[in-house]
Motif scaffolding. Structure first.
Motif, PDB file in Angstrom:
ATOM      1  N   HIS A  34       0.808  -1.219   0.000  1.00 55.80           N
ATOM      2  CA  HIS A  34       0.000   0.000   0.000  1.00 55.80           C
ATOM      3  C   HIS A  34       0.843   1.272   0.000  1.00 55.80           C
ATOM      4  O   HIS A  34       0.482   2.260  -0.633  1.00 55.80           O
ATOM      5  CB  HIS A  34      -0.949   0.019   1.203  1.00 55.80           C
ATOM      6  N   ARG A  57       3.028   2.366  -4.976  1.00 55.39           N
ATOM      7  CA  ARG A  57       2.287   3.349  -5.782  1.00 55.39           C
ATOM      8  C   ARG A  57       1.269   2.668  -6.707  1.00 55.39           C
ATOM      9  O   ARG A  57       1.383   2.713  -7.937  1.00 55.39           O
ATOM     10  CB  ARG A  57       3.246   4.213  -6.591  1.00 55.39           C
ATOM     11  N   LEU A  58       0.300   2.084  -6.082  1.00 56.46           N
ATOM     12  CA  LEU A  58      -0.726   1.354  -6.820  1.00 56.46           C
ATOM     13  C   LEU A  58      -1.678   2.307  -7.526  1.00 56.46           C
ATOM     14  O   LEU A  58      -1.961   3.400  -7.033  1.00 56.46           O
ATOM     15  CB  LEU A  58      -1.525   0.465  -5.870  1.00 56.46           C
ATOM     16  N   SER A  59      -2.185   1.857  -8.656  1.00 56.36           N
ATOM     17  CA  SER A  59      -3.212   2.621  -9.365  1.00 56.36           C
ATOM     18  C   SER A  59      -4.534   2.465  -8.605  1.00 56.36           C
ATOM     19  O   SER A  59      -4.666   1.626  -7.722  1.00 56.36           O
ATOM     20  CB  SER A  59      -3.372   2.079 -10.786  1.00 56.36           C
ATOM     21  N   GLU A  60      -5.510   3.290  -8.980  1.00 60.51           N
ATOM     22  CA  GLU A  60      -6.825   3.186  -8.334  1.00 60.51           C
ATOM     23  C   GLU A  60      -7.438   1.810  -8.564  1.00 60.51           C
ATOM     24  O   GLU A  60      -8.043   1.241  -7.654  1.00 60.51           O
ATOM     25  CB  GLU A  60      -7.762   4.282  -8.849  1.00 60.51           C
ATOM     26  N   THR A  61      -7.275   1.279  -9.758  1.00 64.30           N
ATOM     27  CA  THR A  61      -7.807  -0.047 -10.066  1.00 64.30           C
ATOM     28  C   THR A  61      -7.118  -1.112  -9.221  1.00 64.30           C
ATOM     29  O   THR A  61      -7.786  -1.996  -8.662  1.00 64.30           O
ATOM     30  CB  THR A  61      -7.618  -0.366 -11.565  1.00 64.30           C
ATOM     31  N   GLN A  62      -5.795  -1.011  -9.107  1.00 63.69           N
ATOM     32  CA  GLN A  62      -5.065  -1.963  -8.273  1.00 63.69           C
ATOM     33  C   GLN A  62      -5.517  -1.869  -6.816  1.00 63.69           C
ATOM     34  O   GLN A  62      -5.688  -2.890  -6.151  1.00 63.69           O
ATOM     35  CB  GLN A  62      -3.557  -1.718  -8.353  1.00 63.69           C
ATOM     36  N   MET A  63      -5.701  -0.652  -6.320  1.00 68.81           N
ATOM     37  CA  MET A  63      -6.144  -0.461  -4.935  1.00 68.81           C
ATOM     38  C   MET A  63      -7.524  -1.083  -4.708  1.00 68.81           C
ATOM     39  O   MET A  63      -7.739  -1.765  -3.700  1.00 68.81           O
ATOM     40  CB  MET A  63      -6.191   1.027  -4.585  1.00 68.81           C
ATOM     41  N   LYS A  64      -8.423  -0.850  -5.644  1.00 73.30           N
ATOM     42  CA  LYS A  64      -9.775  -1.406  -5.525  1.00 73.30           C
ATOM     43  C   LYS A  64      -9.712  -2.933  -5.518  1.00 73.30           C
ATOM     44  O   LYS A  64     -10.319  -3.579  -4.665  1.00 73.30           O
ATOM     45  CB  LYS A  64     -10.639  -0.912  -6.679  1.00 73.30           C
ATOM     46  N   THR A 109       2.369  -4.664 -11.578  1.00 70.35           N
ATOM     47  CA  THR A 109       3.115  -4.533 -12.824  1.00 70.35           C
ATOM     48  C   THR A 109       4.442  -5.271 -12.660  1.00 70.35           C
ATOM     49  O   THR A 109       4.862  -5.567 -11.535  1.00 70.35           O
ATOM     50  CB  THR A 109       3.397  -3.055 -13.150  1.00 70.35           C
ATOM     51  N   GLN A 139       6.675  -3.484 -10.179  1.00 66.35           N
ATOM     52  CA  GLN A 139       6.157  -3.641  -8.825  1.00 66.35           C
ATOM     53  C   GLN A 139       6.407  -5.070  -8.317  1.00 66.35           C
ATOM     54  O   GLN A 139       6.739  -5.266  -7.156  1.00 66.35           O
ATOM     55  CB  GLN A 139       4.658  -3.328  -8.785  1.00 66.35           C
TER      56      GLN A 139
END
Length: 146
Positions: free
Chosen positions: A44, A48-55, A126, A129
């Motif tokens: 977390h 630096r996760l994208s919004e989609t990854q976070m969801k 990714t 990541q």
């Protein structure tokens, strides 16, 4: 074969130690807010996760939290059965042996579920990541515990 008080105390100590170590391993990667040293905290805060990854990760963590809790309760119940068997037999008899195997099975289920969750989290990342994630996991698994 009768076991003396020393052997019974040693067996209880070993059972409690095994349960504690299994719990520690499971909690190492558990989703808890504010644990920056945990794998979840690293994912977390550092990747630096994208919004989609976070969801997707939030959904994954919520699902795993339920599964982890179920497995932890199952392990607790198995430890309770071990305690009962030890009280009944006062030696490493057949009931104690079966109860120990049950505890080991439950600990193994929890560990396997945790490892599966780690790989599931990794699948969201990714390639860059994933490299950082892999290093963090490797470091966490090989670091000396203090």
């Amino acid at each position: 074969m009768r076991m003396g008080p020393f052997r019974i105390a040693l067996l209880i100590f070993l059972a409690l130690t095994a349960g504690f170590l299994g719990s520690l391993a499971a909690n190492k990667w558990s989703a808890r807010n504010g644990e920056s040293s945990s794998l979840h905290g690293f994912v977390h805060q550092e990747l630096r996760l994208s919004e989609t990854q976070m969801k997707d990760l939030d959904e994954m963590e919520n699902k795993f939290a339920v599964k982890r809790r179920t497995l932890e309760l199952s392990l607790r119940a198995a430890n309770g059965k071990l305690a009962t068997a030890m009280e009944e037999e006062h030696e490493f008899g057949p009931k104690v042996a079966l109860a120990v195997e049950d505890v080991h099975d439950r600990m193994g289920e929890l560990q396997k579920a945790t490892i599966s969750h780690v790989f599931e989290m990794r699948s969201l990342l990714t390639p860059d990541q994933q490299s950082a994630f892999d290093r963090h996991v490797s470091d966490a698994l090989t670091a000396d515990q203090q």
